[in-house]
Design a protein around this motif. Sequence first.
Motif, mmCIF file in Angstrom:
data_model
loop_
_atom_site.group_PDB
_atom_site.id
_atom_site.type_symbol
_atom_site.label_atom_id
_atom_site.label_comp_id
_atom_site.label_asym_id
_atom_site.label_seq_id
_atom_site.Cartn_x
_atom_site.Cartn_y
_atom_site.Cartn_z
ATOM 1 N N ALA A 1 -43.824 2.070 38.346
ATOM 2 C CA ALA A 1 -44.568 1.461 39.194
ATOM 3 C C ALA A 1 -45.820 1.056 38.707
ATOM 4 C CB ALA A 1 -44.867 2.594 40.352
ATOM 5 N N THR A 2 -46.401 0.049 39.460
ATOM 6 C CA THR A 2 -47.609 -0.550 38.948
ATOM 7 C C THR A 2 -48.921 -0.088 40.064
ATOM 8 O OG1 THR A 2 -46.538 -2.201 38.211
ATOM 9 C CG2 THR A 2 -49.130 -2.700 38.566
ATOM 10 N N ILE A 3 -49.981 0.465 39.528
ATOM 11 C CA ILE A 3 -50.895 0.808 40.533
ATOM 12 C C ILE A 3 -51.868 -0.755 40.541
ATOM 13 C CG2 ILE A 3 -53.091 2.201 40.771
ATOM 14 C CD1 ILE A 3 -50.646 3.582 40.371
ATOM 15 N N VAL A 4 -52.137 -1.019 41.896
ATOM 16 C CA VAL A 4 -52.947 -2.326 42.138
ATOM 17 C C VAL A 4 -54.155 -1.926 42.466
ATOM 18 C CG1 VAL A 4 -50.839 -3.771 42.408
ATOM 19 C CG2 VAL A 4 -51.899 -2.551 44.357
ATOM 20 N N ARG B 1 -45.488 -3.029 45.710
ATOM 21 C CA ARG B 1 -44.438 -2.728 46.533
ATOM 22 C C ARG B 1 -42.909 -2.352 45.701
ATOM 23 N NH1 ARG B 1 -44.369 -6.833 51.614
ATOM 24 N NH2 ARG B 1 -46.466 -7.135 51.717
ATOM 25 N N THR C 1 -45.283 -0.160 49.519
ATOM 26 C CA THR C 1 -46.433 0.418 48.803
ATOM 27 C C THR C 1 -46.422 1.741 48.800
ATOM 28 O OG1 THR C 1 -47.820 0.088 50.410
ATOM 29 C CG2 THR C 1 -47.746 -1.596 48.995
ATOM 30 N N ILE D 1 -52.884 3.162 44.958
ATOM 31 C CA ILE D 1 -51.742 2.461 45.621
ATOM 32 C C ILE D 1 -51.146 1.582 44.750
ATOM 33 C CG2 ILE D 1 -52.832 0.510 46.711
ATOM 34 C CD1 ILE D 1 -51.334 1.543 49.504
ATOM 35 N N PRO E 1 -53.743 -4.981 37.580
ATOM 36 C CA PRO E 1 -52.843 -4.138 38.017
ATOM 37 C C PRO E 1 -52.154 -3.266 36.588
ATOM 38 C CG PRO E 1 -51.805 -6.060 39.069
ATOM 39 C CD PRO E 1 -53.202 -6.407 38.190
ATOM 40 N N ILE E 2 -52.136 -1.889 36.724
ATOM 41 C CA ILE E 2 -51.747 -1.149 35.642
ATOM 42 C C ILE E 2 -50.749 -0.196 35.981
ATOM 43 C CG2 ILE E 2 -54.024 -1.024 34.372
ATOM 44 C CD1 ILE E 2 -54.291 1.644 35.474
ATOM 45 N N THR E 3 -49.943 0.198 34.977
ATOM 46 C CA THR E 3 -48.514 0.740 35.498
ATOM 47 C C THR E 3 -49.139 2.363 35.341
ATOM 48 O OG1 THR E 3 -48.173 1.141 33.152
ATOM 49 C CG2 THR E 3 -47.182 -0.937 34.314
ATOM 50 N N ASN F 1 -44.119 -1.087 54.180
ATOM 51 C CA ASN F 1 -44.110 -2.111 53.382
ATOM 52 C C ASN F 1 -43.735 -2.030 52.195
ATOM 53 O OD1 ASN F 1 -46.134 -1.392 52.230
ATOM 54 N ND2 ASN F 1 -47.471 -2.900 52.659
ATOM 55 N N MET G 1 -40.817 6.562 40.064
ATOM 56 C CA MET G 1 -42.111 5.954 40.039
ATOM 57 C C MET G 1 -42.560 5.575 38.499
ATOM 58 S SD MET G 1 -43.151 5.469 42.893
ATOM 59 C CE MET G 1 -44.927 5.168 42.701
#
Lengths: 472, 375
Positions: free
Chosen positions: B297-300, B230, B255, B227, A450-452, B253, B294
Amino acid sequence: MTDLKPRYDLAVIGAGPAGLAAATLAAKRGLSTVLLDEQAAPGGQIYRAITRSPVKNPSVLGTDYWHGADLVGPFRDSGADYLPGAAVWSVSRTLDIGLSRDGAARILPARHVILATGALERPFAVPGWTLPGVMGAGAAQILLKTSGLIASGNVVMAGSGPLLWLLAWQYLRAGARIDAILDTTPRENWRRAMPLLPAFARSGYVGKGLKLLLEVRRKVKVIGNVSALRAEGDGRVQTVVYRQGDGAEQRLPADTLLLHHGVIPNINLANAIGCAQSWDEAQRCWVPDVDGWGATSVEGVAIAGDGAGIGGALAAEHRGRLTALDALHRLGAIDRATRDRDAAPHREALDRALRGRDFLDALYRPGREFRVPADETIVCRCEEVTAGQVRDAVKLGVSGPNQTKSFLRCGMGPCQGRLCGPTVVEVIADARGVSPAEVGYYRLRPPVKPITLAELASLPKAEDEVAAVMHH
Amino acid sequence: MAEPDVIIVGGGLHGCSTALHLALRGVRALVLEKDHIGRHASGVNAGGVRQLGRRAAEVPLSVASMALWHGIRDLVDDDCGFESHGQLKVAETEAELESCRERAAQLTALGFTHEEVVDQAELRRLVPSIAEHCLGALVSRRDGAAIPYRTTFAFKRKAESLGARFHEGAAVARVARSGRNWRVETADGVAHEAPVLVNCAGAWADRLAAQLGEPVPLEVIAPMLMITARVPPFLKPVVGATGRTLSFKQFPNGTVLIGGGLLGRAYRDENRTDLDFAKVTTNARTVWDLFPIMRSATIVRAWAGIEARMPDDIPVIGPSGTEEGVFHAFGFSAHGFQLGPIVGRITADLITRGASDLPVDAFRIQRFRHTAAAA
């Protein structure tokens, strides 16, 4: 911190034995080399915190652990650049490496990449495994190495495999109490492993392994032939419930349950790059396809160490050196004859290190009842998907893990399938009555870590901003 | 097993929808899919169910499809994860807001009222988390989003329950006339025959069209999506921007999906796409600017599907210009998901009645007769 060059001949990802050995050899022989590692200090998982462990008494972690220091010294003197605390989240086909460090992302180009991303514990999904107080034996070992922490209260270990016994031994040496070890090794595994015993008996492991096993067995109650297992508790684990063979359910009080079912290659980065992979029936896991030099199906990308199939720490070290020699050759620094000649002693050492591995694979292969959990067991922790939901999807016509991902979201969470992929594959294969080879595995995508959004927004912009097509 | 009445090449949403609408008319379709159902664009797109901002030619189809979406459970026995909280395009400047007004006026002149301009206060009511500098938006309130793979799979299952058949892993190698039938051979040597052939082959559809003597200038593209992990619910509608590229929505959910048509690289013969993170960063900056909430926020995950884009950004729908008994529905140019329910009906109508009650002339394949020959 090291000042990075704008571009490297060789980037090695992962500072365990394979990565350290590869980077050391390559840099010593003249390649501009960078070693990228997620941890703050070298060692990988096997030699985690080797330079800074608070556990100073060498008899606790054992001499095999302290061998890690023999790799770090030469690495420091090799001239390779070292970037700790760097999470690599992407490697493109053009060998541009996406990484994050200190809250900023950057793209680092290389001419050749060696993945030394090692192994991870095979997910061991039993009812209640998501309760606080239940964790992997590997995670417990990391806590011991990095912080000298051991679990207190009633400690139960369960599973199968060398690491379980090693951790038990280290725990005892560190003064911990272990209430019981629930051995899930299926009885019939002995039948399959026995023919392989002679080779194992000639390996360097047998003496050490037996001594360790006997010491643990002398001090801890070992319950064998465990065929069912679950954790129960209100808000956290309080009781471990198990069965021996066809026997009745037994209960043990537990504040900590440490689970282990062997290790499997950490294939996420290789898979996301697009390296071809195959199902390994002996080790019961997906393994990237590599040749004798660790080269993958993707030009310029090689894999060293357990990431290309489990061989253990010593084998990883030698495989690291072999991939480094091949990198030197491919980058034009040495000719083929030199590569082959210089590889000879490492190949011999590798063969020695791998001797007896078949025996361990056969003996410690997890039983079906644990690889293929019952309906109510959660298999995907991120999205809380149960084995039963996966089976229901198969009944509707879903044929592989990528479809269950699209259908149930399992494997879509932050772990990118590390904790569910192997189990989902086993459940689908079992439900369809086919081999996991036919079922396939998740197609993984970067970012593999995961990256922010902030890190991503910090990347340099593309030169050619593409005109937008209309959005969905 | 009885030979089918219609062979459909491509098991994406349009192929499955066509099979379903044919089955509803008692026509037996066989769908040949080279991979598995919904493997490409249909299964991995952003899931936007959008009338907003469509090209004039598509508007009547999109409006008719939206009516089907609002009754999707009646059609396929599954709600497809469809939720309707509207879609909007944010205006960040006075000039952008003016262009929104012009767009709404144009649609009104054509007789459509689903797009309206809202002021800053209404925008803030609809999207409380929007950045303060945003002045208003163009809104289509009945729009929404659905789950793409689940939708495609639901169309497939309903079609199957009504007698359609699906062969997965069946790549079409060759099509040829066989008397009054079309003979379709798959790569594994199996042949099927039917009097009617439908080309729903998406990013591979140009190859089938070329075999039929009508090459088209189809571009294979790989729109990128990402994406997040959450986050607490903060957004109901799907949000786009007027002046830059964005498609932004939060799932139930928690995300958050970030897309907007920035392209990675597609390798259709390998079923593979590569992401281009230098471009993804543009999307990240847009989100940073428009949704301060945002920033942590973390991109997964990020991915890109393989889609077909036509030079004029509208699909090919309708009968072949060269061969009897052949129909096309492909080239949806990265906005075909919402049209899926209606295009299946249109194609079924064209096959069974020879006509559609919706205007489809703009989508004729003959429009490329000269461009493709020159290409």
